[in-house]
Design a protein around this motif. Sequence first.
Motif, PDB file in Angstrom:
ATOM      1  N   TYR A  76      -1.125  16.468   3.965  1.00 15.84           N
ATOM      2  CA  TYR A  76       0.107  15.889   3.437  1.00 15.84           C
ATOM      3  C   TYR A  76      -0.224  15.077   2.188  1.00 15.84           C
ATOM      4  O   TYR A  76      -1.257  14.414   2.131  1.00 15.84           O
ATOM      5  CB  TYR A  76       0.760  14.971   4.472  1.00 15.84           C
ATOM      6  N   PHE A  77       0.671  15.138   1.229  1.00 18.71           N
ATOM      7  CA  PHE A  77       0.460  14.423  -0.018  1.00 18.71           C
ATOM      8  C   PHE A  77       1.729  13.717  -0.447  1.00 18.71           C
ATOM      9  O   PHE A  77       2.841  14.196  -0.196  1.00 18.71           O
ATOM     10  CB  PHE A  77       0.034  15.382  -1.135  1.00 18.71           C
ATOM     11  N   ALA A  78       1.546  12.593  -1.113  1.00 20.04           N
ATOM     12  CA  ALA A  78       2.674  11.968  -1.793  1.00 20.04           C
ATOM     13  C   ALA A  78       3.110  12.881  -2.931  1.00 20.04           C
ATOM     14  O   ALA A  78       2.294  13.576  -3.541  1.00 20.04           O
ATOM     15  CB  ALA A  78       2.260  10.608  -2.338  1.00 20.04           C
ATOM     16  N   ASP A  79       4.387  12.863  -3.222  1.00 20.88           N
ATOM     17  CA  ASP A  79       4.904  13.717  -4.299  1.00 20.88           C
ATOM     18  C   ASP A  79       4.210  13.426  -5.626  1.00 20.88           C
ATOM     19  O   ASP A  79       4.010  14.327  -6.439  1.00 20.88           O
ATOM     20  CB  ASP A  79       6.413  13.514  -4.446  1.00 20.88           C
ATOM     21  N   SER A  80       3.833  12.171  -5.818  1.00 17.90           N
ATOM     22  CA  SER A  80       3.243  11.775  -7.099  1.00 17.90           C
ATOM     23  C   SER A  80       1.862  12.372  -7.342  1.00 17.90           C
ATOM     24  O   SER A  80       1.397  12.390  -8.485  1.00 17.90           O
ATOM     25  CB  SER A  80       3.161  10.249  -7.184  1.00 17.90           C
ATOM     26  N   VAL A  81       1.204  12.845  -6.290  1.00 24.85           N
ATOM     27  CA  VAL A  81      -0.146  13.388  -6.460  1.00 24.85           C
ATOM     28  C   VAL A  81      -0.243  14.861  -6.071  1.00 24.85           C
ATOM     29  O   VAL A  81      -1.297  15.484  -6.252  1.00 24.85           O
ATOM     30  CB  VAL A  81      -1.187  12.579  -5.640  1.00 24.85           C
ATOM     31  N   LYS A  82       0.847  15.412  -5.560  1.00 21.71           N
ATOM     32  CA  LYS A  82       0.833  16.800  -5.111  1.00 21.71           C
ATOM     33  C   LYS A  82       0.449  17.725  -6.257  1.00 21.71           C
ATOM     34  O   LYS A  82       0.956  17.598  -7.373  1.00 21.71           O
ATOM     35  CB  LYS A  82       2.211  17.155  -4.561  1.00 21.71           C
ATOM     36  N   GLY A  83      -0.458  18.645  -5.975  1.00 24.04           N
ATOM     37  CA  GLY A  83      -0.926  19.574  -6.990  1.00 24.04           C
ATOM     38  C   GLY A  83      -2.090  19.057  -7.810  1.00 24.04           C
ATOM     39  O   GLY A  83      -2.716  19.823  -8.537  1.00 24.04           O
ATOM     40  N   ARG A  84      -2.385  17.771  -7.715  1.00 26.35           N
ATOM     41  CA  ARG A  84      -3.491  17.178  -8.464  1.00 26.35           C
ATOM     42  C   ARG A  84      -4.605  16.693  -7.557  1.00 26.35           C
ATOM     43  O   ARG A  84      -5.778  16.732  -7.934  1.00 26.35           O
ATOM     44  CB  ARG A  84      -2.997  15.998  -9.314  1.00 26.35           C
ATOM     45  N   PHE A  85      -4.253  16.209  -6.373  1.00 27.34           N
ATOM     46  CA  PHE A  85      -5.224  15.657  -5.430  1.00 27.34           C
ATOM     47  C   PHE A  85      -5.389  16.606  -4.252  1.00 27.34           C
ATOM     48  O   PHE A  85      -4.444  17.287  -3.833  1.00 27.34           O
ATOM     49  CB  PHE A  85      -4.751  14.307  -4.887  1.00 27.34           C
ATOM     50  N   THR A  86      -6.600  16.629  -3.700  1.00 31.74           N
ATOM     51  CA  THR A  86      -6.840  17.323  -2.445  1.00 31.74           C
ATOM     52  C   THR A  86      -7.595  16.396  -1.505  1.00 31.74           C
ATOM     53  O   THR A  86      -8.357  15.525  -1.957  1.00 31.74           O
ATOM     54  CB  THR A  86      -7.631  18.625  -2.645  1.00 31.74           C
ATOM     55  N   ILE A  87      -7.396  16.591  -0.219  1.00 28.64           N
ATOM     56  CA  ILE A  87      -8.097  15.809   0.802  1.00 28.64           C
ATOM     57  C   ILE A  87      -8.853  16.786   1.677  1.00 28.64           C
ATOM     58  O   ILE A  87      -8.348  17.877   2.006  1.00 28.64           O
ATOM     59  CB  ILE A  87      -7.108  14.938   1.628  1.00 28.64           C
ATOM     60  N   SER A  88     -10.070  16.407   2.028  1.00 27.50           N
ATOM     61  CA  SER A  88     -10.886  17.284   2.857  1.00 27.50           C
ATOM     62  C   SER A  88     -11.771  16.440   3.762  1.00 27.50           C
ATOM     63  O   SER A  88     -11.878  15.223   3.600  1.00 27.50           O
ATOM     64  CB  SER A  88     -11.736  18.217   1.992  1.00 27.50           C
ATOM     65  N   ARG A  89     -12.408  17.126   4.688  1.00 27.93           N
ATOM     66  CA  ARG A  89     -13.203  16.429   5.701  1.00 27.93           C
ATOM     67  C   ARG A  89     -14.482  17.218   5.950  1.00 27.93           C
ATOM     68  O   ARG A  89     -14.448  18.455   6.046  1.00 27.93           O
ATOM     69  CB  ARG A  89     -12.373  16.324   6.985  1.00 27.93           C
ATOM     70  N   ASP A  90     -15.596  16.510   6.013  1.00 23.80           N
ATOM     71  CA  ASP A  90     -16.880  17.122   6.370  1.00 23.80           C
ATOM     72  C   ASP A  90     -17.274  16.549   7.710  1.00 23.80           C
ATOM     73  O   ASP A  90     -17.740  15.399   7.795  1.00 23.80           O
ATOM     74  CB  ASP A  90     -17.930  16.813   5.294  1.00 23.80           C
ATOM     75  N   ASN A  91     -17.076  17.333   8.759  1.00 20.47           N
ATOM     76  CA  ASN A  91     -17.345  16.818  10.100  1.00 20.47           C
ATOM     77  C   ASN A  91     -18.833  16.505  10.295  1.00 20.47           C
ATOM     78  O   ASN A  91     -19.183  15.541  10.988  1.00 20.47           O
ATOM     79  CB  ASN A  91     -16.877  17.821  11.148  1.00 20.47           C
ATOM     80  N   ALA A  92     -19.687  17.286   9.711  1.00 13.41           N
ATOM     81  CA  ALA A  92     -21.128  17.066   9.875  1.00 13.41           C
ATOM     82  C   ALA A  92     -21.551  15.722   9.270  1.00 13.41           C
ATOM     83  O   ALA A  92     -22.462  15.061   9.790  1.00 13.41           O
ATOM     84  CB  ALA A  92     -21.898  18.206   9.233  1.00 13.41           C
ATOM     85  N   ARG A 126       0.852  -1.193   0.000  1.00 10.04           N
ATOM     86  CA  ARG A 126       0.000   0.000   0.000  1.00 10.04           C
ATOM     87  C   ARG A 126       0.883   1.237   0.000  1.00 10.04           C
ATOM     88  O   ARG A 126       1.847   1.328   0.750  1.00 10.04           O
ATOM     89  CB  ARG A 126      -0.933  -0.009   1.195  1.00 10.04           C
ATOM     90  N   GLU A 127       0.479   2.194  -0.809  1.00  9.03           N
ATOM     91  CA  GLU A 127       1.246   3.419  -1.019  1.00  9.03           C
ATOM     92  C   GLU A 127       0.474   4.595  -0.446  1.00  9.03           C
ATOM     93  O   GLU A 127      -0.719   4.766  -0.737  1.00  9.03           O
ATOM     94  CB  GLU A 127       1.475   3.624  -2.510  1.00  9.03           C
ATOM     95  N   PHE A 128       1.147   5.393   0.349  1.00  9.96           N
ATOM     96  CA  PHE A 128       0.518   6.582   0.912  1.00  9.96           C
ATOM     97  C   PHE A 128       0.148   7.555  -0.196  1.00  9.96           C
ATOM     98  O   PHE A 128       0.922   7.773  -1.138  1.00  9.96           O
ATOM     99  CB  PHE A 128       1.483   7.258   1.890  1.00  9.96           C
ATOM    100  N   VAL A 129      -1.035   8.163  -0.046  1.00 13.59           N
ATOM    101  CA  VAL A 129      -1.496   9.144  -1.029  1.00 13.59           C
ATOM    102  C   VAL A 129      -1.667  10.518  -0.373  1.00 13.59           C
ATOM    103  O   VAL A 129      -1.101  11.511  -0.839  1.00 13.59           O
ATOM    104  CB  VAL A 129      -2.828   8.706  -1.666  1.00 13.59           C
ATOM    105  N   ALA A 130      -2.469  10.574   0.707  1.00  9.04           N
ATOM    106  CA  ALA A 130      -2.764  11.870   1.325  1.00  9.04           C
ATOM    107  C   ALA A 130      -3.244  11.658   2.744  1.00  9.04           C
ATOM    108  O   ALA A 130      -3.800  10.614   3.072  1.00  9.04           O
ATOM    109  CB  ALA A 130      -3.832  12.618   0.520  1.00  9.04           C
TER     110      ALA A 130
END
Length: 127
Positions: A59-75, A45-49
């Motif tokens: 935090y992002f893996a270099d391979s996805v930086k600038g292309r992927f975003t991670i977010s959270r909806d607490n509700a 397994r490879e870390f992504v974000a």
Amino acid sequence: QVQLVESGGGFVQAGGSLRLSCAASGLIVSDYHMSWFRQLPGKEREFVAAIRWSGGSPYFADSVKGRFTISRDNAKNTVYLQMNSLNPEDTAVYFCATAAWSKAIAGLRMARQYDYWGQGTQVTVSS
């Protein structure tokens, strides 16, 4: 009982986008570090974000930086992975995972730091 359920995977052409969701039950996502990993058959397994329990810069893996975003909806108690500019090298099964807030930030790129995993969702990117 902790349960993580990923969704949103599918088949997309290179250059396209997908948004993955990870719906959590049995825990509160804002109390944990939440991350996405991906895996190809026969590979580790490879870390992504990752997004920290306290928020702040993700935090992002270099391979996805600038292309992927991670977010959270607490509700909704849900974590998302927005994937843009996809390429065939992004093809994998994507997993979300949780790590206790007490885990060191430096270790979040390592799969062994995580306590709970979802079942995964397949992402296939065609050229």
